[in-house]
Design an enzyme around this catalytic site. Structure first.
Site, PDB file in Angstrom:
ATOM      1  N   GLU A 100       0.842  -1.200   0.000  1.00 33.07           N
ATOM      2  CA  GLU A 100       0.000   0.000   0.000  1.00 33.07           C
ATOM      3  C   GLU A 100       0.874   1.245   0.000  1.00 33.07           C
ATOM      4  O   GLU A 100       1.948   1.247   0.593  1.00 33.07           O
ATOM      5  CB  GLU A 100      -0.875   0.031   1.260  1.00 33.07           C
ATOM      6  CG  GLU A 100      -2.207  -0.635   1.114  1.00 33.07           C
ATOM      7  CD  GLU A 100      -3.226   0.255   0.423  1.00 33.07           C
ATOM      8  OE1 GLU A 100      -2.855   1.094  -0.423  1.00 33.07           O
ATOM      9  OE2 GLU A 100      -4.414   0.092   0.704  1.00 33.07           O
ATOM     10  N   ASP A 104      -4.718   4.894   5.905  1.00 32.70           N
ATOM     11  CA  ASP A 104      -5.325   5.896   6.786  1.00 32.70           C
ATOM     12  C   ASP A 104      -6.510   5.274   7.511  1.00 32.70           C
ATOM     13  O   ASP A 104      -6.345   4.674   8.553  1.00 32.70           O
ATOM     14  CB  ASP A 104      -5.626   7.214   6.065  1.00 32.70           C
ATOM     15  CG  ASP A 104      -6.286   7.055   4.707  1.00 32.70           C
ATOM     16  OD1 ASP A 104      -7.017   6.083   4.474  1.00 32.70           O
ATOM     17  OD2 ASP A 104      -6.084   7.945   3.873  1.00 32.70           O
TER      18      ASP A 104
END
Length: 176
Positions: A100, A104
């Site tokens: 990734e 978040d």
């Protein structure tokens, strides 16, 4: 200072800091997956640069695949993750490393978790260049994180604002 569409961004993370973070993650992956043949699963579009740089540093055999998921409009997440390009490789009983660009909220990881469970993978770990602990709302373990950063909107090194900024070699944060 740079301008992308209607927003201004200021320098935030240097190329040297990014390189150091990549080297750290690659070193950990080399130690943990020595003598194995993992599948690196890059999450497009944002992770293409990080995936390339980490995989180039991986010292063993490996396979590479990509999925494309989307949840952002402008500078905020929609909360709904859509699969835009699915898996094209058999992952049953394989060890997978999800690559990734940034973690978040964790919504994208939740969607990938569903995909990998359905595929019957042996196990998987998450490797991300950037991790925002303040924004993270899920329970998935983030084993490999290059840099922990505050919950600011960033662009560069694969991350974009409405399509612009992915090609930047440094990372910039939105000017407040």
């Amino acid at each position: 200072m740079i301008q992308l569409h209607d927003l201004q961004f200021e320098p935030f993370i240097s190329e040297a800091e990014i390189e150091e973070a990549i080297a750290k993650v690659a070193s950990q992956l080399n130690a943990d997956y020595k003598d194995e043949n993992p599948v690196f699963l890059g999450v497009l579009n944002g992770a293409f640069m990080f995936a390339s740089d980490v995989i180039k540093r991986f010292e063993g055999d490996c396979e590479v695949s990509f999925v494309k998921l989307g949840s952002y409009e402008g500078t905020s997440t929609t909360g709904a993750v859509k699969t835009l390009l699915g898996l094209n490789q058999q992952l049953k009983e394989r060890r997978v490393i999800i690559i990734e660009d940034i973690v978040d909220t964790g919504n994208t990881l939740e969607e990938i978790n569903k995909i990998l469970k359905k595929e019957g993978v042996a196990d998987y770990q998450v490797a991300t260049l950037f991790f925002k602990p303040e924004a993270y709302k899920k329970e998935f373990n983030i084993k490999y994180a290059g840099l922990e950063i505050p919950n600011k909107f960033i662009v560069g090194y694969g991350l974009d604002y409405d399509g612009l900024g992915r090609n930047l070699t440094k990372v910039y944060k939105r000017k407040e």
